[in-house]
Design an enzyme around this catalytic site. Structure first.
Site, short mmCIF file in Angstrom:
data_model
loop_
_atom_site.label_atom_id
_atom_site.label_comp_id
_atom_site.label_asym_id
_atom_site.label_seq_id
_atom_site.Cartn_x
_atom_site.Cartn_y
_atom_site.Cartn_z
N GLN A 205 0.81 -1.21 0.00
CA GLN A 205 0.00 0.00 0.00
C GLN A 205 0.85 1.26 0.00
O GLN A 205 2.03 1.25 0.34
CB GLN A 205 -0.91 0.01 1.23
CG GLN A 205 -2.04 -0.99 1.19
CD GLN A 205 -2.97 -0.80 2.38
OE1 GLN A 205 -2.99 -1.62 3.28
NE2 GLN A 205 -3.73 0.27 2.38
N HIS A 206 0.20 2.37 -0.39
CA HIS A 206 0.67 3.75 -0.18
C HIS A 206 1.78 4.22 -1.12
O HIS A 206 2.00 5.42 -1.23
CB HIS A 206 1.16 3.98 1.25
CG HIS A 206 0.24 3.56 2.33
ND1 HIS A 206 -1.07 3.99 2.42
CD2 HIS A 206 0.43 2.72 3.38
CE1 HIS A 206 -1.63 3.44 3.49
NE2 HIS A 206 -0.75 2.66 4.08
N ASP B 144 -2.19 -4.95 -0.12
CA ASP B 144 -1.78 -6.24 0.45
C ASP B 144 -2.62 -6.64 1.65
O ASP B 144 -2.96 -7.82 1.81
CB ASP B 144 -0.29 -6.24 0.79
CG ASP B 144 0.16 -5.05 1.62
OD1 ASP B 144 -0.68 -4.20 2.01
OD2 ASP B 144 1.38 -4.93 1.87
#
Length: 469
Positions: free
Chosen positions: A71-72, A221
């Site tokens: 992520q991110h 994830d």
């Protein structure tokens, strides 16, 4: 037999599993390493995916594929689709100052939580965009589109730049409650709003590869792990990987003004309130390295020491920390005396300290109303016998450990099977019908032990000392 593939494009590696779409049985698998560091050329992810696919026997007989990605991460693309600069990963903390500035600029405390379900910290994409605009204005000016790691890989496979609600909810400019992007927050971060990927419904497909493999929406994830585990409301997952996460499936969105709980969406149309720490399995790596032992011996040493390690307490902020939001914090050892200055005591303190950090996250979920009927323990560090046996004393409830598995990749495969099914039953693709396939997950092992509230209390004192200094 129909085969589908699931991809786990994580911080450290890319893993591919090929499974039976009806039963979830893994038929073959492969993996390839990712480069080290907190910024990476996204082309390295694509190269690793290609290698992992080859290692898994290829996709010639595979009908559909899904991608679960870290992520991110901030991936910036120019007008002509070129990568502008190396992607900044979730664990790159250089945007900590930008996170604080953005939080203050939106207004009263809790305004970010109300807007997008989460208060931005250094890991969030929106803070990295602010950092980019301030520190690399030429790169920011060249950025026409911003996307996430899983979006990038889906685009390279299909030619379509898409995302899903789960991964989008970790950017800081997509609202789980409203179900849409917040271009005003993008503009707040960068001074303008670059283009963003098209949002897909949970069982919608992004397109097909050049060889005809259907590609599902993909997701983050943690959202993929929730799919892989088949969790439902009342289940809390504690994942001990590179980062530590505590998350649960919920029927309604969450907005925590303290910022401790991220009010993410999941990959099915529900929600995934989550607490993330920067320090989990690597705490045990560091302890093993410090003691000059392998992980099996670290576990044996820890179990040979008494509960509470005779007062030795380790605060595990070895890479800064995200929850609590202290990117510049360091680890600390408290209560060191002659009688507990042994390898066994330090091994025990390292495991207890890591778990206490995650137990703080569990308490935060309970505070915002999340049900915790049972705790499931997963991730690399969950393979440790000491971690499994100590966890119930720290969490204060029984802990269930599923068989070791690649739950992110398997969750991505479930999404691929769902998207494949939706091709013949389009109604199932609608977000208001969140019913992905469920594969049997036998073999749960339950660990029970008496709770040790005094251990948590001592940890809290040491933790607060670190945070207040």
């Amino acid at each position: 037999m129909t085969l589908v593939a699931g991809v786990d494009s994580s911080t450290q590696s890319c893993k591919v599993v090929v499974v039976d779409a009806e039963t979830g049985e893994i038929r073959r698998a492969g993996q390839a390493a990712h480069p080290d560091g907190t910024e990476v050329d996204p082309a390295a992810w694509h190269a690793a995916l290609d290698k992992a696919i080859v290692a898994a026997g290829g996709l010639d007989d595979v009908a559909a594929l899904g991608i679960g990605g870290q992520q991110h991460g901030m991936v910036c693309l120019s007008d002509d689709g070129e990568v502008v600069r190396p992607a900044l990963l979730w664990n790159d903390t250089r945007s900590a100052g930008a996170a604080g500035d953005l939080a203050a600029e939106l207004g009263e405390p809790g305004a970010w939580a109300e807007a997008v379900g989460s208060v931005p910290v250094a890991s969030f994409t929106v803070t990295k965009l602010r950092w980019l605009a301030r520190h690399e204005p030429e790169a920011a000016a060249r950025t026409a589109t911003v996307c996430l790691p899983h979006d990038f890989l889906t685009w390279r496979l299909t030619g379509e730049l898409t995302t899903d609600r789960g991964d989008a909810s970790g950017t800081g400019y997509w609202s789980p409650a409203e179900g849409g992007y917040r271009p005003d927050l993008l503009e707040l971060a960068m001074g303008r709003a670059p283009a963003v990927p098209r949002l897909l419904a949970p069982a919608e497909s992004a397109g097909r590869t050049a060889s005809g493999v259907l590609v599902s929406a993909g997701t983050g994830d943690n959202m993929a792990a929730a799919l892989g585990l088949g969790i439902r409301p009342g289940d809390v997952v504690v994942s001990l990987g590179t980062s530590g996460t505590v998350f649960a499936v919920a029927e309604s969105s969450c907005a925590d003004p303290s910022g401790e709980v991220a009010g993410f969406a999941d990959a099915t149309g529900r929600f995934l309130p989550l607490v993330c720490t920067l320090n989990a399995a690597r705490v045990l790596d560091a302890a093993a390295r410090l003691l000059g032992v392998d992980h099996e011996e670290l576990s044996r040493l820890a179990l040979s020491a008494p509960p509470g390690a005779d007062g030795l307490t380790l605060v595990p902020y070895l890479e800064g920390e995200r929850t609590p939001n202290r990117p510049d914090a360091t680890g600390a050892v408290h209560g060191l005396r002659l009688d507990n200055a042994t390898p066994a005591h330090l091994a025990r303190a390292a495991i207890e300290g890591m778990l206490c950090g995650l137990a703080d996250g569990l308490e935060s979920l309970l505070r915002v109303g999340v049900r915790a009927d049972r705790v499931l323990l997963i991730g690399g560090a969950a393979r440790s016998d000491a971690v499994r046996r100590i966890a119930p004393t720290v969490f204060g409830r029984p802990v269930l450990v599923p068989p070791a598995g690649e739950y992110v990749a398997e969750g991505a495969a479930i999404q691929a099977a769902w998207a494949l099914s939706a091709q013949t039953s389009p109604a199932r693709a609608l977000p208001e019908a969140p019913e992905p396939p469920r594969w049997e997950r036998p073999g749960l092992t339950t660990y029970e032990a008496d709770p040790a509230p005094e251990l948590r209390e001592r940890y809290a004192e040491a933790r607060d000392h670190v945070l207040n200094r």
